[in-house]
Write an enzyme that holds these catalytic residues in place. Sequence first.
Site, mmCIF file in Angstrom:
data_model
loop_
_atom_site.group_PDB
_atom_site.id
_atom_site.type_symbol
_atom_site.label_atom_id
_atom_site.label_comp_id
_atom_site.label_asym_id
_atom_site.label_seq_id
_atom_site.Cartn_x
_atom_site.Cartn_y
_atom_site.Cartn_z
ATOM 1 N N LYS A 1 0.811 -1.215 0.000
ATOM 2 C CA LYS A 1 0.000 0.000 0.000
ATOM 3 C C LYS A 1 0.848 1.271 0.000
ATOM 4 O O LYS A 1 0.384 2.325 -0.408
ATOM 5 C CB LYS A 1 -0.979 -0.036 1.160
HETATM 6 C C1 LIG Z 1 -4.461 -4.736 1.248
HETATM 7 C C2 LIG Z 1 -3.661 -5.995 1.101
HETATM 8 C C3 LIG Z 1 -4.019 -7.015 0.172
HETATM 9 C C4 LIG Z 1 -5.291 -6.938 -0.657
HETATM 10 O O1 LIG Z 1 -5.190 -5.984 -1.678
HETATM 11 P P1 LIG Z 1 -6.524 -5.439 -2.416
HETATM 12 O O2 LIG Z 1 -6.062 -4.348 -3.287
HETATM 13 O O3 LIG Z 1 -7.425 -4.967 -1.295
HETATM 14 O O4 LIG Z 1 -7.121 -6.590 -3.157
HETATM 15 C C5 LIG Z 1 -3.181 -8.113 0.031
HETATM 16 N N1 LIG Z 1 -2.059 -8.235 0.782
HETATM 17 C C6 LIG Z 1 -1.690 -7.297 1.680
HETATM 18 C C7 LIG Z 1 -0.454 -7.515 2.478
HETATM 19 C C8 LIG Z 1 -2.462 -6.144 1.874
HETATM 20 O O5 LIG Z 1 -2.075 -5.218 2.789
#
Ligand SMILES: *Cc1c(COP(=O)(O)O)cnc(C)c1O
Length: 499
Positions: free
Chosen positions: A113
């Site tokens: 993120k």
């Molecule tokens: C948020 C997250 C996901 C999922 O991603 P999306 O874009 O919500 O599908 C997968 N792995 C980790 C470590 C995350 O923080």
Amino acid sequence: MRYESTRGSCPQVSSAQAIKTGLAPDGGLYVPERIPKLSREQRDGLTSLAYPARAAELLSLFLTDYSKEELRQCADSAYSADKFPPAAVAPLRRLDDNISCLELWHGPTSAFKDIALQFLPYLLTGAVAKTGEAGEVVILVATSGDTGKAALEGFRDVPGTRCLVFYPHGGVSEIQRLQMATQEGANVGVVAVRGNFDDTQNGVKAIFTDAAYGGELARCGLRLSSANSINWGRLVPQIVYYFAAYAELAGGGVLTEGEAVNIVVPTGNFGNILAAYYAREMGLPVHRLICAANANNVLADFINTGVYDRNRPFVKTASPSMDILISSNLERLLYELAGRDAAVVRGWMAGLQKKGTYRIGGGALEQMQSVFWAGSANDAETFAAIKATNSSYGYTIDTHTGVAKCVYDKYRQATGDGRKSIIAATASPFKFAASVVEAIAGPAAVAGKDEFALLRELAQISQMAPPAALADLNEKSIRHTIVCERTEMKTAISHLLGL
Ligand SMILES: *Cc1c(COP(=O)(O)O)cnc(C)c1O
């Protein structure tokens, strides 16, 4: 390029307006009026560029009221050497001739993120300036762990912004709690809410739609906005790393010109895999997008049957960032599958709202299945995949990436497709150290150890150094201690904003 709502009941807006607003006023999500296509020359041109330059090239196709120079400056700041490793924002780790892991976790908070949330503050402050708005933007975030910390790091000390994060009291891992409680910065606030994640999220949503409170804030020169992946500005920087990964493999001679790859994405809110879908639509040579779900497998069932049904128990898993039953970004894919007919999308979303379920018709289902393949992995299968990856390749992956690796293996078995494949590695294994140590060394290796002992244990097992920002957490002072009832979130916000 203009942006339109997937529900079709509000006017088109500029990219800056879409980013400033987040959710469209009719409750839909903003999407670009068309998906730009890259020529082969444009795609080849990316190969010789560094990551920030690639980002500026690709984002300039979507964000047309930002100049390319401006986007380049944003990218240089977002991906500077004090935030990401200087050589590669998202390095590839090749496991064998076929499989590469795209490590998206080298940013300040050790989850993918960061790549979007380091960029979003520049886009958002730019959007506020372009739309001629005075005053400050208050970013409200409800988090189950990863988004909150990444948003805090992205927005800390960004002029003209405040960032307030709510997380469920007792509902995040100890590392995640410490990451947030020790957050530095003069414009940030962190609050633990007595309730679960749904309570926290519902509380934040209620504040967004509270017109009286919005008016009160406006009189103080404050406007609420979102750093969630419903915001187009959060999604678009994620398209870049799929092009970057392809360019790396092509530049290294691993891929021949135009050779199609598979992309495997551990999926929760459908943001990360949707970015890969946009990359494919833009002309990136991708065969299949493989959607990997954990035991909350509502998306995998949808892709396999065309029926979305959230009426099922919510399971707490070892991959908590994917514990979700309503994937909000799926609506953007549905819009494309419906041939951009907003009335069709409204019908499906009404079904979801009223009965928790909807079914897409034959043509749309066929189209979806020609691009996506989906499967799921429970915790036991995920742990087995982490252990096998560690022993076969000497490579340690986190639980979310473990789900992806397991589902990729199932895909390979089911289809026999031996194409080169890129697995999105979404978090550092150190962020979920207890589960990863247990997967590789068994439950006895975890018993009686605190988070920091587990980091040391995992360093031994993985032969990697823990990210410094995690290892140093026990030396940082606790700066945020507010706990509130779920009925008191507005009071907490007013208090933090000094109203
Ligand atoms: C948020 C997250 C996901 C999922 O991603 P999306 O874009 O919500 O599908 C997968 N792995 C980790 C470590 C995350 O923080």
